[in-house]
Design a protein around this motif. Sequence first.
Motif, PDB file in Angstrom:
ATOM      1  N   GLY A 107       0.885  -1.290  -0.317  1.00 15.32           N
ATOM      2  CA  GLY A 107       0.029   0.149  -0.224  1.00 15.32           C
ATOM      3  C   GLY A 107       0.857   1.254  -0.042  1.00 15.32           C
ATOM      4  O   GLY A 107       0.420   2.518   0.416  1.00 15.32           O
ATOM      5  N   VAL A 108       2.039   1.333  -0.657  1.00 16.58           N
ATOM      6  CA  VAL A 108       2.874   2.452  -0.265  1.00 16.58           C
ATOM      7  C   VAL A 108       3.129   3.185  -1.818  1.00 16.58           C
ATOM      8  O   VAL A 108       3.602   4.111  -2.044  1.00 16.58           O
ATOM      9  N   GLY A 110       3.035   4.973  -5.238  1.00 12.28           N
ATOM     10  CA  GLY A 110       2.296   6.166  -5.505  1.00 12.28           C
ATOM     11  C   GLY A 110       2.092   7.243  -4.244  1.00 12.28           C
ATOM     12  O   GLY A 110       1.487   8.161  -4.614  1.00 12.28           O
ATOM     13  N   LYS A 111       2.479   6.767  -3.281  1.00 16.74           N
ATOM     14  CA  LYS A 111       2.212   7.683  -2.051  1.00 16.74           C
ATOM     15  C   LYS A 111       3.481   8.398  -1.735  1.00 16.74           C
ATOM     16  O   LYS A 111       4.801   7.769  -1.723  1.00 16.74           O
ATOM     17  N   PRO A 112       3.449   9.591  -1.454  1.00 20.76           N
ATOM     18  CA  PRO A 112       4.607  10.770  -1.114  1.00 20.76           C
ATOM     19  C   PRO A 112       4.903  10.200   0.402  1.00 20.76           C
ATOM     20  O   PRO A 112       4.770  10.955   1.193  1.00 20.76           O
ATOM     21  N   LEU A 113       6.004   9.187   0.546  1.00 25.16           N
ATOM     22  CA  LEU A 113       6.582   8.726   1.654  1.00 25.16           C
ATOM     23  C   LEU A 113       7.851   9.440   1.905  1.00 25.16           C
ATOM     24  O   LEU A 113       8.901   9.403   0.825  1.00 25.16           O
ATOM     25  N   ASP A 114       8.344   9.876   3.073  1.00 26.05           N
ATOM     26  CA  ASP A 114       9.759  10.154   3.530  1.00 26.05           C
ATOM     27  C   ASP A 114      10.399   8.983   3.781  1.00 26.05           C
ATOM     28  O   ASP A 114       9.840   7.947   4.301  1.00 26.05           O
TER      29      ASP A 114
END
Length: 374
Positions: free
Chosen positions: A20-21, A23-27
Amino acid sequence: MSDTYDTPDTRDMLDRTRQGVIGKPLDRPEGPLKVAGTATYAAEYARENCAEGVLVGATISTGRVRKINRDVVMAMPGVLGVYSSERMLRRAAQGTAGEAPEQDVSKVDFPMQPVALVVAETFEQATNAAKALDIEYEDQSGDAQFLPDAADAEPAADPIKAGDLDKAMRDAAHSVDLTFTTPGHASAAMEPHAAVAEWNGKDLTLWGSLQMLTYNVAELADSLGIDPKHVHLLSPYVGGGFGSKLGISHEAVAAAIAAKELGRPVRVVMSRQQVFQSIMRRSETEQRIRLGCGPDGRLTAFAHEALVSNLPGESFSEPVTQASEFLYAGENRLLAVRKSDITRLTAGSVRAPGEAVGMQALEVAMDELAEATG
């Protein structure tokens, strides 16, 4: 990867990675620490009473160490010891080796190979003493060979052959027969190779800049002649590696040996020059590419051959043709890599082994064929 060297985690990658990560803006979890300068790299671990070690490189191309004149250096300010051991490494380990590379630094395989370690109270004292260390050699540099020679090269692996390449080239409506050369490369990571070693009885803790810790534990233990269960290797951050830190290398084993002898922590940090001189290089290449096609431009002949180099006894050869095998068709084909033994530092993995030098030559040749067909 599991904690044990020979029992890998066989679960499907999807079962053991976070979902579920995409495409997500993750640091990145360590991002703020690195940007703020608070991430602790190998040489930055502050151990109480830590001594400083500096490696000394051979001033001959090949031969043997006859005598190390320690007396003058041992009388210099702050010097604690001069070490040259049969367990110290002549070469860095290749990636996934899982065992010690060539040891015993009394034998010199290539210019500037580490042959001794000088340890002192401060880095400056150790550096000064390392420059002053007098070493006598049995110089066999007359036997050195610095450039690969096709005449003495051996196949690095079984060539891939199919059809009748020579006939296909003769019959081709359009063809090219080109030779390309590429220079050697060196990894230039921001963090140089570094290690801090500390013993607690039989147990060694080593802070290092390493990329494959499960293998590195086995390599370090084998180099020192101890059980891997007594090795605790820590490398939470690596300031770049590009393949040069896949295997254990000189500074880690030397630091561990000196720390054991002195009974106190020892730090060994390679200079940039030492990294370039003794760790790992990408082989230079000479590549011959032959391509032939019919009037329609469809490939009928495809050959990619390469000459590379390494030290004697090293099985690694730059895999120049590995992507060529599946990138293009051509029923009449030849893919082959030959390796020549030379007197230069170990050739091994540098970012994108094979493709980085093989693909640019192949694509230029393909462009030339396109020009020839109009």
